[in-house]
Motif scaffolding. Sequence first.
Motif, PDB file in Angstrom:
ATOM      1  N   GLN A  87     -66.342  98.362 -44.011  1.00  0.00           N
ATOM      2  CA  GLN A  87     -67.454  99.291 -44.198  1.00  0.00           C
ATOM      3  C   GLN A  87     -67.828  99.367 -45.672  1.00  0.00           C
ATOM      4  OE1 GLN A  87     -69.404 100.732 -42.192  1.00  0.00           O
ATOM      5  NE2 GLN A  87     -70.246 102.575 -43.115  1.00  0.00           N
ATOM      6  N   GLY A  88     -66.821  99.367 -46.541  1.00  0.00           N
ATOM      7  CA  GLY A  88     -67.081  99.378 -47.976  1.00  0.00           C
ATOM      8  C   GLY A  88     -67.771  98.112 -48.440  1.00  0.00           C
ATOM      9  N   GLU A  89     -67.330  96.965 -47.914  1.00  0.00           N
ATOM     10  CA  GLU A  89     -67.982  95.696 -48.263  1.00  0.00           C
ATOM     11  C   GLU A  89     -69.446  95.704 -47.830  1.00  0.00           C
ATOM     12  OE1 GLU A  89     -65.640  91.912 -47.634  1.00  0.00           O
ATOM     13  OE2 GLU A  89     -64.553  93.292 -46.340  1.00  0.00           O
ATOM     14  N   LEU A  90     -69.695  96.131 -46.596  1.00  0.00           N
ATOM     15  CA  LEU A  90     -71.059  96.107 -46.071  1.00  0.00           C
ATOM     16  C   LEU A  90     -71.977  97.025 -46.870  1.00  0.00           C
ATOM     17  CD1 LEU A  90     -73.127  95.207 -43.986  1.00  0.00           C
ATOM     18  CD2 LEU A  90     -72.233  96.950 -42.421  1.00  0.00           C
ATOM     19  N   THR A 144     -71.686  97.780 -49.929  1.00  0.00           N
ATOM     20  CA  THR A 144     -71.941  97.108 -51.212  1.00  0.00           C
ATOM     21  C   THR A 144     -73.057  96.092 -51.069  1.00  0.00           C
ATOM     22  OG1 THR A 144     -69.636  97.410 -51.886  1.00  0.00           O
ATOM     23  CG2 THR A 144     -70.905  95.712 -53.038  1.00  0.00           C
ATOM     24  N   TRP A 145     -73.018  95.283 -50.015  1.00  0.00           N
ATOM     25  CA  TRP A 145     -74.101  94.308 -49.787  1.00  0.00           C
ATOM     26  C   TRP A 145     -75.437  95.011 -49.560  1.00  0.00           C
ATOM     27  CZ3 TRP A 145     -72.316  90.293 -51.753  1.00  0.00           C
ATOM     28  CH2 TRP A 145     -71.106  89.707 -51.405  1.00  0.00           C
ATOM     29  N   LEU A 146     -75.394  96.194 -48.954  1.00  0.00           N
ATOM     30  CA  LEU A 146     -76.628  96.914 -48.635  1.00  0.00           C
ATOM     31  C   LEU A 146     -77.206  97.669 -49.830  1.00  0.00           C
ATOM     32  CD1 LEU A 146     -75.623  98.306 -45.122  1.00  0.00           C
ATOM     33  CD2 LEU A 146     -77.423  96.631 -45.587  1.00  0.00           C
ATOM     34  N   GLY A 147     -76.552  97.568 -50.988  1.00  0.00           N
ATOM     35  CA  GLY A 147     -77.071  98.231 -52.177  1.00  0.00           C
ATOM     36  C   GLY A 147     -76.569  99.640 -52.367  1.00  0.00           C
ATOM     37  N   ARG A 148     -75.444  99.986 -51.727  1.00  0.00           N
ATOM     38  CA  ARG A 148     -74.846 101.321 -51.863  1.00  0.00           C
ATOM     39  C   ARG A 148     -73.393 101.177 -52.311  1.00  0.00           C
ATOM     40  NH1 ARG A 148     -76.283 103.114 -45.875  1.00  0.00           N
ATOM     41  NH2 ARG A 148     -74.936 104.898 -46.326  1.00  0.00           N
ATOM     42  N   PRO A 149     -73.182 100.541 -53.499  1.00  0.00           N
ATOM     43  CA  PRO A 149     -71.822 100.177 -53.907  1.00  0.00           C
ATOM     44  C   PRO A 149     -70.920 101.357 -54.241  1.00  0.00           C
ATOM     45  CG  PRO A 149     -73.376  99.722 -55.675  1.00  0.00           C
ATOM     46  CD  PRO A 149     -74.202 100.075 -54.473  1.00  0.00           C
ATOM     47  N   LYS A 150     -71.465 102.473 -54.712  1.00  0.00           N
ATOM     48  CA  LYS A 150     -70.600 103.619 -55.002  1.00  0.00           C
ATOM     49  C   LYS A 150     -69.978 104.153 -53.713  1.00  0.00           C
ATOM     50  CE  LYS A 150     -72.637 105.125 -59.370  1.00  0.00           C
ATOM     51  NZ  LYS A 150     -73.232 106.240 -60.131  1.00  0.00           N
ATOM     52  N   GLU A 151     -70.804 104.254 -52.660  1.00  0.00           N
ATOM     53  CA  GLU A 151     -70.263 104.641 -51.360  1.00  0.00           C
ATOM     54  C   GLU A 151     -69.268 103.587 -50.874  1.00  0.00           C
ATOM     55  OE1 GLU A 151     -73.136 106.111 -48.328  1.00  0.00           O
ATOM     56  OE2 GLU A 151     -74.604 105.694 -49.904  1.00  0.00           O
ATOM     57  N   GLY A 152     -69.614 102.321 -51.105  1.00  0.00           N
ATOM     58  CA  GLY A 152     -68.736 101.227 -50.691  1.00  0.00           C
ATOM     59  C   GLY A 152     -67.368 101.336 -51.334  1.00  0.00           C
ATOM     60  N   ALA A 153     -67.346 101.626 -52.634  1.00  0.00           N
ATOM     61  CA  ALA A 153     -66.072 101.762 -53.341  1.00  0.00           C
ATOM     62  C   ALA A 153     -65.250 102.917 -52.772  1.00  0.00           C
ATOM     63  CB  ALA A 153     -66.325 101.980 -54.829  1.00  0.00           C
ATOM     64  N   ASP A 154     -65.916 104.001 -52.387  1.00  0.00           N
ATOM     65  CA  ASP A 154     -65.197 105.139 -51.790  1.00  0.00           C
ATOM     66  C   ASP A 154     -64.538 104.732 -50.479  1.00  0.00           C
ATOM     67  OD1 ASP A 154     -65.911 106.809 -53.862  1.00  0.00           O
ATOM     68  OD2 ASP A 154     -67.643 107.669 -52.819  1.00  0.00           O
ATOM     69  N   TRP A 155     -65.242 103.953 -49.664  1.00  0.00           N
ATOM     70  CA  TRP A 155     -64.670 103.504 -48.391  1.00  0.00           C
ATOM     71  C   TRP A 155     -63.487 102.564 -48.626  1.00  0.00           C
ATOM     72  CZ3 TRP A 155     -65.437 104.829 -43.341  1.00  0.00           C
ATOM     73  CH2 TRP A 155     -66.510 105.678 -43.068  1.00  0.00           C
ATOM     74  N   ILE A 156     -63.609 101.696 -49.621  1.00  0.00           N
ATOM     75  CA  ILE A 156     -62.510 100.760 -49.899  1.00  0.00           C
ATOM     76  C   ILE A 156     -61.283 101.518 -50.385  1.00  0.00           C
ATOM     77  CG2 ILE A 156     -61.787  98.816 -51.354  1.00  0.00           C
ATOM     78  CD1 ILE A 156     -64.828  97.979 -51.283  1.00  0.00           C
ATOM     79  N   TRP A 174     -58.153  94.766 -53.424  1.00  0.00           N
ATOM     80  CA  TRP A 174     -58.512  94.979 -54.829  1.00  0.00           C
ATOM     81  C   TRP A 174     -59.740  94.157 -55.208  1.00  0.00           C
ATOM     82  CZ3 TRP A 174     -56.873  99.015 -57.242  1.00  0.00           C
ATOM     83  CH2 TRP A 174     -55.616  99.556 -56.955  1.00  0.00           C
ATOM     84  N   SER A 175     -59.857  92.959 -54.644  1.00  0.00           N
ATOM     85  CA  SER A 175     -61.034  92.134 -54.910  1.00  0.00           C
ATOM     86  C   SER A 175     -62.296  92.801 -54.364  1.00  0.00           C
ATOM     87  CB  SER A 175     -60.854  90.747 -54.288  1.00  0.00           C
ATOM     88  OG  SER A 175     -61.991  89.935 -54.515  1.00  0.00           O
ATOM     89  N   HIS A 176     -62.206  93.346 -53.137  1.00  0.00           N
ATOM     90  CA  HIS A 176     -63.356  94.042 -52.559  1.00  0.00           C
ATOM     91  C   HIS A 176     -63.751  95.231 -53.439  1.00  0.00           C
ATOM     92  CE1 HIS A 176     -62.702  91.497 -49.224  1.00  0.00           C
ATOM     93  NE2 HIS A 176     -61.757  92.202 -48.626  1.00  0.00           N
ATOM     94  N   LEU A 177     -62.750  95.956 -53.944  1.00  0.00           N
ATOM     95  CA  LEU A 177     -63.039  97.110 -54.790  1.00  0.00           C
ATOM     96  C   LEU A 177     -63.684  96.665 -56.094  1.00  0.00           C
ATOM     97  CD1 LEU A 177     -62.865 100.148 -55.272  1.00  0.00           C
ATOM     98  CD2 LEU A 177     -60.562  99.801 -56.199  1.00  0.00           C
ATOM     99  N   GLY A 178     -63.163  95.591 -56.679  1.00  0.00           N
ATOM    100  CA  GLY A 178     -63.733  95.091 -57.937  1.00  0.00           C
ATOM    101  C   GLY A 178     -65.192  94.711 -57.779  1.00  0.00           C
ATOM    102  N   LYS A 179     -65.542  94.057 -56.687  1.00  0.00           N
ATOM    103  CA  LYS A 179     -66.935  93.653 -56.471  1.00  0.00           C
ATOM    104  C   LYS A 179     -67.841  94.864 -56.255  1.00  0.00           C
ATOM    105  CE  LYS A 179     -65.587  89.157 -54.584  1.00  0.00           C
ATOM    106  NZ  LYS A 179     -65.492  88.308 -53.373  1.00  0.00           N
ATOM    107  N   ALA A 180     -67.334  95.873 -55.551  1.00  0.00           N
ATOM    108  CA  ALA A 180     -68.121  97.091 -55.341  1.00  0.00           C
ATOM    109  C   ALA A 180     -68.363  97.807 -56.665  1.00  0.00           C
ATOM    110  CB  ALA A 180     -67.417  98.009 -54.350  1.00  0.00           C
ATOM    111  N   LEU A 181     -67.321  97.921 -57.473  1.00  0.00           N
ATOM    112  CA  LEU A 181     -67.462  98.616 -58.762  1.00  0.00           C
ATOM    113  C   LEU A 181     -68.368  97.845 -59.713  1.00  0.00           C
ATOM    114  CD1 LEU A 181     -63.746  99.752 -59.172  1.00  0.00           C
ATOM    115  CD2 LEU A 181     -65.717 101.240 -58.785  1.00  0.00           C
ATOM    116  N   PHE A 182     -68.319  96.506 -59.654  1.00  0.00           N
ATOM    117  CA  PHE A 182     -69.231  95.731 -60.488  1.00  0.00           C
ATOM    118  C   PHE A 182     -70.681  96.018 -60.093  1.00  0.00           C
ATOM    119  CE2 PHE A 182     -72.008  92.098 -61.132  1.00  0.00           C
ATOM    120  CZ  PHE A 182     -71.844  91.862 -62.487  1.00  0.00           C
TER     121      PHE A 182
END
Length: 559
Positions: free
Chosen positions: A434-437, A439-451, A466-474
């Motif tokens: 859910q966090g990855e998705l 992030t792809w949808l343009g809501r990375p802060k929410e994505g990072a919270d889910w991760i 950790w990789s998924h989190l790093g990409k969301a935070l970037f």
Amino acid sequence: MEADEQGTLARLRTHRIELIDPAIAKNQGRIIKTTGDGMLVEFQSVGDAVRCAAEIQIRMRRRNTDVPEDRRIQFRIGINLGDIIFDDGDIYGDGVNVAARLEQLADVGGVCVTQAVYEQVSDRIEVKFEDLGEKSLKNISRPVRVWRAVLDAAASAAGNGAARRGVIKPSIAVLPFANMSGDSEQEFFVDGLTEDIITELSRRHELFVISRNSTFVYKGQSVNLREIAQKLGAQYLVEGSVRKSGGQLRVTAQLIDTANDTHIWAERYDRKLDDVFAIQDELTAAIVATLPGRVEAAQQDLVARKTPASMAAYECVLAAKVRHHRSSRAENEEALKLITRAVELDPDYAHAHAWKGCILGQAWGYGWCVDKDATFDEVVREAESAQALDANDADVQRILAAININRNDLTKARHHQERALALNPNYDLVVVQQGELLTWLGRPKEGADWIRKAMRLNPHHPERFWSHLGKALFAAREYSEAVEAFMHLSKMDASQHAFVAAAYGWLGDRTAAAAHYAKISKLDSEFTIDTLVATLHYANDADLQHLVDGLKTAESAQF
């Protein structure tokens, strides 16, 4: 519709998207029109029509297994063979009228056909029929001989494949938690907590969970745990207690292996008594997120002591998961051997098909396969097979969501991801996706919270989180935090170094940016920014350009 209009429409739409429309298309059918809760469909072959109808009804029974009776959607189907009149995109005629009347005669979840249909298909397809005799149909002048498709045996055979082939899941019983507060008003909270844990554990298809009606018989009794386990047929027991003191609430829970009376897990939760219902939800999530992992760990010890030849399908799946989570090429190959054996042992085991798709997907994602296109096609076939067998498995929906992310169909990915979350909201692999998705949808802060939530749900999560989190935070423009997340990885691949290089580029640290960019070519001599871009799924061009700009800064820093 009266009880839950929006929910009914949503469930109907889900059945259309996941089952009905694909089944019609697979059998060369064409939807002529829909009429609210019904539809008129034309087929070129009467055999295709009957096969489609049988598939829909049998699979609907599986889909309704975990749905309360008052929320089940069930269909009737009537099939006729006859001449039709085409006019302005619609079809008319006596043949259509007869089919409509047959639908009304059919049992709930059943199929009725005419004599003409029966004569065409009775010797050509596996479906059996029962003669209902001649029937008088409304507005039809002549009597019509009607046959009923006998789907009970077919559905039973399809649904009980796991039982036939001996898939032995670990059985677990949750005993009523004890109210240690001396406060009778807390009894509702204690019982509610126990019931919620049972309900949420039941979402995990890798566990066999004893029902509430069986375990609540022992409420308030002083009992011998081994005797209870034998009576309930439970391999593991969960027991616990709730104690209230002033404004504080303490809940303890423990998992017991009944074979040797050992405690394999115990935890204590202390909370402020502000909102008992919120606490109940939080504690349920915490306990349910942890327990399956502890059961799996205990089961792994059993599997390790067995030779591969003695493994049942479930045990093969369990061992394959362990290998998969180690995320190396050699372990992936071993995982694929184990999961393939599981499917061979039980071709109707949906969870095995789902995990075969997941393991093949890992090989596809890391390039550990000879033919990437062929491997991706195999992932899709396994996921579709799993969905046909059990659409209520969260892993099935999770993998279908991942497939559609990789197809850049984020709308369909959201549909399957929402289904996966609804089926199992405390499953770390669903939550992290859910966090990855997002992030792809343009809501990375929410994505990072889910991760981060997925990491809390599973403190022993796979390192790739950790990789998924790093990409969301970037993507959220939190570059220092992104770099810190990537630094938790024991080693990074080329794409991960690319994100770190881009983050340092945006931070203005040209030395670090250049160093990480230089490591990319050492790991992948064919790397280009364009090849990386082709693997990404950002819905917004601005997010994609943001990464490209950071990489170009890192690239230029080398000179």
